[in-house]
Design a protein around this motif. Sequence first.
Motif, PDB file in Angstrom:
ATOM      1  N   LEU A 203      45.947  46.276  33.663  1.00  0.00           N
ATOM      2  CA  LEU A 203      46.764  46.417  34.869  1.00  0.00           C
ATOM      3  C   LEU A 203      46.743  47.853  35.380  1.00  0.00           C
ATOM      4  O   LEU A 203      46.776  48.100  36.586  1.00  0.00           O
ATOM      5  CB  LEU A 203      48.202  45.967  34.587  1.00  0.00           C
ATOM      6  N   THR A 204      46.657  48.799  34.447  1.00  0.00           N
ATOM      7  CA  THR A 204      46.572  50.210  34.840  1.00  0.00           C
ATOM      8  C   THR A 204      45.260  50.475  35.568  1.00  0.00           C
ATOM      9  O   THR A 204      45.233  51.139  36.609  1.00  0.00           O
ATOM     10  CB  THR A 204      46.677  51.112  33.600  1.00  0.00           C
ATOM     11  N   ARG A 208      47.851  48.139  39.108  1.00  0.00           N
ATOM     12  CA  ARG A 208      48.936  47.173  39.344  1.00  0.00           C
ATOM     13  C   ARG A 208      49.941  47.132  38.188  1.00  0.00           C
ATOM     14  O   ARG A 208      50.683  46.166  38.058  1.00  0.00           O
ATOM     15  CB  ARG A 208      48.347  45.774  39.554  1.00  0.00           C
ATOM     16  N   HIS A 210      52.685  48.670  37.809  1.00  0.00           N
ATOM     17  CA  HIS A 210      54.066  48.634  38.286  1.00  0.00           C
ATOM     18  C   HIS A 210      54.227  47.727  39.504  1.00  0.00           C
ATOM     19  O   HIS A 210      55.233  47.805  40.213  1.00  0.00           O
ATOM     20  CB  HIS A 210      54.530  50.048  38.619  1.00  0.00           C
ATOM     21  N   ALA A 211      53.239  46.888  39.737  1.00  0.00           N
ATOM     22  CA  ALA A 211      53.309  45.953  40.866  1.00  0.00           C
ATOM     23  C   ALA A 211      54.179  44.753  40.491  1.00  0.00           C
ATOM     24  O   ALA A 211      54.557  44.574  39.330  1.00  0.00           O
ATOM     25  CB  ALA A 211      51.910  45.489  41.252  1.00  0.00           C
ATOM     26  N   THR A 212      54.486  43.924  41.466  1.00  0.00           N
ATOM     27  CA  THR A 212      55.230  42.701  41.195  1.00  0.00           C
ATOM     28  C   THR A 212      54.375  41.751  40.361  1.00  0.00           C
ATOM     29  O   THR A 212      53.142  41.873  40.331  1.00  0.00           O
ATOM     30  CB  THR A 212      55.627  41.992  42.499  1.00  0.00           C
ATOM     31  N   LYS A 215      51.572  40.082  42.285  1.00  0.00           N
ATOM     32  CA  LYS A 215      50.487  41.020  42.576  1.00  0.00           C
ATOM     33  C   LYS A 215      49.656  41.287  41.317  1.00  0.00           C
ATOM     34  O   LYS A 215      48.423  41.445  41.398  1.00  0.00           O
ATOM     35  CB  LYS A 215      51.050  42.334  43.125  1.00  0.00           C
ATOM     36  N   GLN A 216      50.304  41.330  40.177  1.00  0.00           N
ATOM     37  CA  GLN A 216      49.560  41.488  38.932  1.00  0.00           C
ATOM     38  C   GLN A 216      48.688  40.258  38.686  1.00  0.00           C
ATOM     39  O   GLN A 216      47.541  40.379  38.255  1.00  0.00           O
ATOM     40  CB  GLN A 216      50.538  41.690  37.768  1.00  0.00           C
ATOM     41  N   ASP A 218      47.415  38.372  41.017  1.00  0.00           N
ATOM     42  CA  ASP A 218      46.298  38.467  41.952  1.00  0.00           C
ATOM     43  C   ASP A 218      45.161  39.309  41.376  1.00  0.00           C
ATOM     44  O   ASP A 218      43.988  38.938  41.442  1.00  0.00           O
ATOM     45  CB  ASP A 218      46.763  39.089  43.275  1.00  0.00           C
ATOM     46  N   GLY A 219      45.522  40.461  40.826  1.00  0.00           N
ATOM     47  CA  GLY A 219      44.501  41.356  40.293  1.00  0.00           C
ATOM     48  C   GLY A 219      43.761  40.768  39.115  1.00  0.00           C
ATOM     49  O   GLY A 219      42.546  40.917  38.991  1.00  0.00           O
ATOM     50  N   GLU A 263      44.029  38.345  53.785  1.00  0.00           N
ATOM     51  CA  GLU A 263      45.355  38.780  53.377  1.00  0.00           C
ATOM     52  C   GLU A 263      46.413  37.874  53.997  1.00  0.00           C
ATOM     53  O   GLU A 263      46.293  37.443  55.147  1.00  0.00           O
ATOM     54  CB  GLU A 263      45.606  40.223  53.834  1.00  0.00           C
TER      55      GLU A 263
END
Length: 407
Positions: A203-204, A208, A210-212, A215-216, A218-219, A263
């Motif tokens: 995630l780092t 992401r 510290h993303a929601t 959103k995590q 999604d990545g 998007e």
Amino acid sequence: MAKAPQLKNQFLRYWYERRHDTARFVQACYDEVPTMSAAKLHALCRLTWCNLAKKKTKFDVAETTGSLVAPALEELFGKTIEANSLEDLAISLDEAGIPKVVRHAAGKKIGFVSFYNAYRNTSKQWLKTHEKAVLELFAHARQLKSDAARRKLYERIATLPDIPRKKGGSLPAANLLTPVIACLDPQVRCPIINSAPIVVERLTVLGRLHATLPKQFDGLVALVGKPGVPDAFVLELTDAKKSVYDPESKEQALFEAEERLFEPAVPRSESLPIKNEEDIKVVSDALRTKHKQLHNRMTNRLLAVCQQKMLTVEEGRPPNCRFDALVRNHPKGHDLLIEVKSTTEIADVRLAVGQLLDYRRQLPKKATTNIAVLLPNEPGEHVRAFLADVKARALWFKKDLKTIQGF
């Protein structure tokens, strides 16, 4: 089980297989328990847990048949199950009359999450409080068919409060729930999002951390299906930095444009994801990059056209049936199987027809499935005559690459 050719290390292969063995077991138990409850939800979670070995072992994990697996099965099926080894477990399950599908899935080592001890008991009360919400989450997870549906699950998990403990901080609900959801997902595309070091590192790298939670998701889900990442379980076992897709700089603008086009819909479709430039192979090394980029862009534009027309489009995932796109109910009552080719050369078109015929014969609705070849521009008379003769439709893009002729 999906293949993970990059897992050459025996330790990593073991843990990859153990995740899949756990998933099969969790699915079997979930399917055979007629009525779930908060206590049974907790038991299902416990099946994903493991205990790290206090002393150095080959795979750094302790035996949990007696401490985790057997008690969880007792809760799930309401039967007395006494076992401290896989051999004992097989006998005990048979004597207790546990369904055959569960007995068959119980022959492997299971559990892969080193869940914090401080929350193992408090999570049971938390599940009792949020029983209805988690019941719905698990029921939907077992029937997942698209990344859009998967994202909705993570959106709902994000609304749940943290799991408390008597002393110290709380734990995000995702730490407890996403391992089970990953196991229940029929296509193993749901990523596990918890505090494991590899998850934090990935995630780092994705920017992401510290993303929601959505959103995590999604990545992480965007990486599934990329070369070397056949399913979400691999994400916890491989180098985070090596698995992140990084398009060539000259194509960066194109990919950023595609991101803006779709998007905020990440994932972007019901089941056909945006292609990355490593999804296909071409014959000529000299033309490889050019053809891959064009193929991917054409596939993305096909998806956009289908979305505009409110059509459901899927891609083939089985190893022997990896078609580019299957458009449902087009025209009404029939499906349209499409192979995308980046040139109008007759050799490529012949190859496309062969692929389509092979793919169609494997489809359950083959009798009502039409075939078509999608080309970058209008083909010549010879190609069109050939396609007409084999009863395949000729589709091609207009110059703006936004409109498909004959679609």
